[in-house]
Scaffold this active site. Sequence first.
Site, PDB file in Angstrom:
ATOM      1  N   LYS A  42       0.683  -1.188   0.097  1.00  0.00           N
ATOM      2  CA  LYS A  42       0.190  -0.385   0.079  1.00  0.00           C
ATOM      3  C   LYS A  42       0.837   1.439  -0.198  1.00  0.00           C
ATOM      4  CE  LYS A  42      -4.594  -1.889   2.086  1.00  0.00           C
ATOM      5  NZ  LYS A  42      -5.528  -1.115   2.374  1.00  0.00           N
ATOM      6  N   LYS A 101     -11.107  -3.609  -3.774  1.00  0.00           N
ATOM      7  CA  LYS A 101     -12.392  -2.580  -3.299  1.00  0.00           C
ATOM      8  C   LYS A 101     -12.034  -0.958  -4.514  1.00  0.00           C
ATOM      9  CE  LYS A 101     -13.393  -3.221   0.890  1.00  0.00           C
ATOM     10  NZ  LYS A 101     -13.132  -2.975   2.339  1.00  0.00           N
ATOM     11  N   LYS A 123      -4.914  -8.642  -6.779  1.00  0.00           N
ATOM     12  CA  LYS A 123      -6.123  -9.167  -5.820  1.00  0.00           C
ATOM     13  C   LYS A 123      -7.896  -8.622  -6.243  1.00  0.00           C
ATOM     14  CE  LYS A 123      -6.760  -7.583  -1.724  1.00  0.00           C
ATOM     15  NZ  LYS A 123      -6.426  -7.350  -0.564  1.00  0.00           N
TER      16      LYS A 123
END
Length: 342
Positions: free
Chosen positions: A113, A199, A196
């Site tokens: 991230k 969202k 993956k």
Amino acid sequence: MDKIFSGVQPTGNLHIGNYLGAIKNFVELQNNGKARCFYCVVDLHAITVWQDPINLKKEIMETAAVFLAAGIDPKKSIIFNQSKVLFHSELAWILNCICRIGWLNRMTQFKEKAGKNREKVSVGLYNYPVLMAADILAYKSNYVPVGEDQKQHLELARDIAQKFNYDYSVNFFPEIKPLIFGKATRVMSLRNGNSKMSKSDISDYSRINLTDSADLIYNKIKKAKTDSNEIMGIEALDENGNIKSEILYSRPEAVNLLNIYSALADIEIKETLQNFQGKEFRYLKDSISEILVEVIVPLGNKIKDMLEDKTYILDILNDGAEKARGDAEKNLKEIKEIIGFI
Ligand code: TYM
């Protein structure tokens, strides 16, 4: 009594990965009736990256609506949002003093991230997993249903609990056991079988959102990436009935679509391979779209219906927070006693 805790971030675009990998399992565990279940909208986690305040309010309501529409029953489970129970933050501070920096430095999700931006991301994003440990341990929960991507965070939570017990020579926190089950523990992006379904992916075509219309679902599945070979058969399975790693590596998009179909149809991957062996992908895609429309569109409609009655959702969240506070307060009192606070 066993305690189950899990959380979902209210960061928008809840998708079939969240549903099949986690929320569907929350419902199953609740209906087993064997444990006290806490299902939390983790708004404190959400703000580890910037959230627009008006939008955050909307997303908290939407995530709660997804829980309810999916079948989490406020009479059987405790549904609440994290920021309403202050004990999470309080325990997170205590656990920050137990957790070692070296442990956090190993967290792969933080590395992904933060990327090259490591110096500029929030401190909250860095110690995000400590707050997760606090969520779980505030209730002395021993079971945590999640998707595969949360496994490392739960191992860290387990280590924190063990270190607390060791440092204070107590047997206070239970062992945390991840519950990663079902046929879709890691749903991948429809655009890239190596990443993956997420969202936050900028491409909406990478995921099927729980509120997508039938038309949009057909379109997204039609455009989903595949490869130029025909669909493989059961020779793709190893002796344990799992897809062989070399196939997973060479044909990730094909494997992802086959897994999605198996999860939605609730059949073993072997049966899916037998059904589609040697066929072109459009047959598999048609079947996936049909079953998605059957399963996801009614869920999306229920979510939208739920959102018509905001007071109902707010009452459930308030009531859940009240119950959660009762459990957490008792545990925090004991934790403070162990630490030596007066
Ligand atoms: P979050 O909000 O990213 O995801 C919610 C749940 O969905 C699962 N999930 C997936 N499962 C399969 N395939 C996917 N592509 C996929 N994407 C997401 C996640 O594993 C998760 O179970 N850190 C957590 C929230 C959290 C939490 C907790 C969980 C906060 N405190 C305490 C358990 C216990 C998260 O960000 O989930």
